[in-house]
Design an enzyme around this catalytic site. Structure first.
Site, mmCIF file in Angstrom:
data_model
loop_
_atom_site.group_PDB
_atom_site.id
_atom_site.type_symbol
_atom_site.label_atom_id
_atom_site.label_comp_id
_atom_site.label_asym_id
_atom_site.label_seq_id
_atom_site.Cartn_x
_atom_site.Cartn_y
_atom_site.Cartn_z
ATOM 1 N N ASN A 173 0.851 -1.187 0.000
ATOM 2 C CA ASN A 173 0.000 0.000 0.000
ATOM 3 C C ASN A 173 0.892 1.244 0.000
ATOM 4 O O ASN A 173 1.924 1.286 0.671
ATOM 5 C CB ASN A 173 -0.990 -0.006 1.173
ATOM 6 C CG ASN A 173 -0.369 -0.210 2.538
ATOM 7 O OD1 ASN A 173 0.694 -0.812 2.672
ATOM 8 N ND2 ASN A 173 -1.041 0.278 3.564
ATOM 9 N N GLU A 227 0.386 5.162 0.566
ATOM 10 C CA GLU A 227 -0.559 6.191 0.995
ATOM 11 C C GLU A 227 -0.109 7.566 0.530
ATOM 12 O O GLU A 227 1.024 7.765 0.091
ATOM 13 C CB GLU A 227 -0.709 6.148 2.522
ATOM 14 C CG GLU A 227 -1.325 4.838 2.987
ATOM 15 C CD GLU A 227 -1.546 4.789 4.491
ATOM 16 O OE1 GLU A 227 -0.986 5.630 5.234
ATOM 17 O OE2 GLU A 227 -2.285 3.879 4.920
ATOM 18 N N CYS A 279 -3.843 0.661 -2.830
ATOM 19 C CA CYS A 279 -3.724 -0.567 -2.033
ATOM 20 C C CYS A 279 -2.613 -1.474 -2.572
ATOM 21 O O CYS A 279 -2.244 -1.408 -3.741
ATOM 22 C CB CYS A 279 -5.020 -1.349 -2.065
ATOM 23 S SG CYS A 279 -6.458 -0.505 -1.436
ATOM 24 N N GLU A 312 -2.738 -4.671 -3.223
ATOM 25 C CA GLU A 312 -3.191 -5.587 -4.274
ATOM 26 C C GLU A 312 -3.181 -4.891 -5.628
ATOM 27 O O GLU A 312 -2.749 -5.454 -6.633
ATOM 28 C CB GLU A 312 -4.609 -6.087 -3.983
ATOM 29 C CG GLU A 312 -4.772 -6.785 -2.643
ATOM 30 C CD GLU A 312 -5.203 -5.833 -1.537
ATOM 31 O OE1 GLU A 312 -4.572 -4.763 -1.374
ATOM 32 O OE2 GLU A 312 -6.170 -6.165 -0.842
ATOM 33 N N CYS A 317 -10.116 -4.812 -0.381
ATOM 34 C CA CYS A 317 -11.258 -3.898 -0.395
ATOM 35 C C CYS A 317 -12.061 -4.110 -1.683
ATOM 36 O O CYS A 317 -11.639 -4.831 -2.594
ATOM 37 C CB CYS A 317 -10.786 -2.447 -0.273
ATOM 38 S SG CYS A 317 -10.117 -1.750 -1.796
ATOM 39 N N CYS A 336 -10.275 -3.220 -5.027
ATOM 40 C CA CYS A 336 -9.268 -4.218 -5.410
ATOM 41 C C CYS A 336 -9.926 -5.486 -5.941
ATOM 42 O O CYS A 336 -9.441 -6.088 -6.901
ATOM 43 C CB CYS A 336 -8.355 -4.544 -4.237
ATOM 44 S SG CYS A 336 -7.189 -3.216 -3.891
HETATM 45 ZN ZN ZN Z 1 -7.882 -2.291 -1.973
#
Ligand code: ZN
Length: 128
Positions: free
Chosen positions: A42, A44, A53, A55, A86, A89
């Protein structure tokens, strides 16, 4: 490539996570149908909406190298409970996977549970 090896790679790459805001580091390892593995973390951003993210980082790395078919994705977060992808993703993985793509969700100790993408994204919006 077995599930445990993918999890190990996801756990290992997690150290590169850029997560100063959530303090929740996540790593992912994605297996393509050619047998190659692409990892991701991830990343940010102070403008939270710009965050990516783990993934999706792995998916975008694979696609940018010409890999368009995902067989499995392992994801590992900094948590006692397993980390699940999430919704965004799940949708992005589906673009390059199928209903049987394996999603391997691990906790920080390496305990894990395996789902199919169809289990995590039923009644998906697809291009077909
Ligand atoms: Zn995600």
């Amino acid at each position: 490539m077995d599930e445990k090896k993918l999890i190990e790679m996801a756990m290992d790459v997690r150290k590169n996570s850029y997560s100063p805001y959530s303090k929740f580091s996540v790593g992912a390892a994605l297996l393509t149908d050619s047998g190659k593995v692409y990892t991701g973390v991830n990343v940010e951003n102070v403008s939270f909406g710009a965050t990516n993210c783990a993934e999706r980082t792995a998916v975008f790395k694979a696609v940018s190298e010409g890999e368009l078919k995902i067989k499995a994705v392992a994801v590992c977060g900094d948590s006692e409970s397993i980390t699940l992808p999430c919704g965004i993703c799940r949708q992005v993985i589906l673009e390059f996977g199928d209903k049987d793509t394996k999603i391997i969700c691990a906790n920080k100790k390496g305990d894990y549970k395996v789902f199919t993408l169809e289990e995590l994204l039923p009644y998906a919006f697809t291009k077909f």
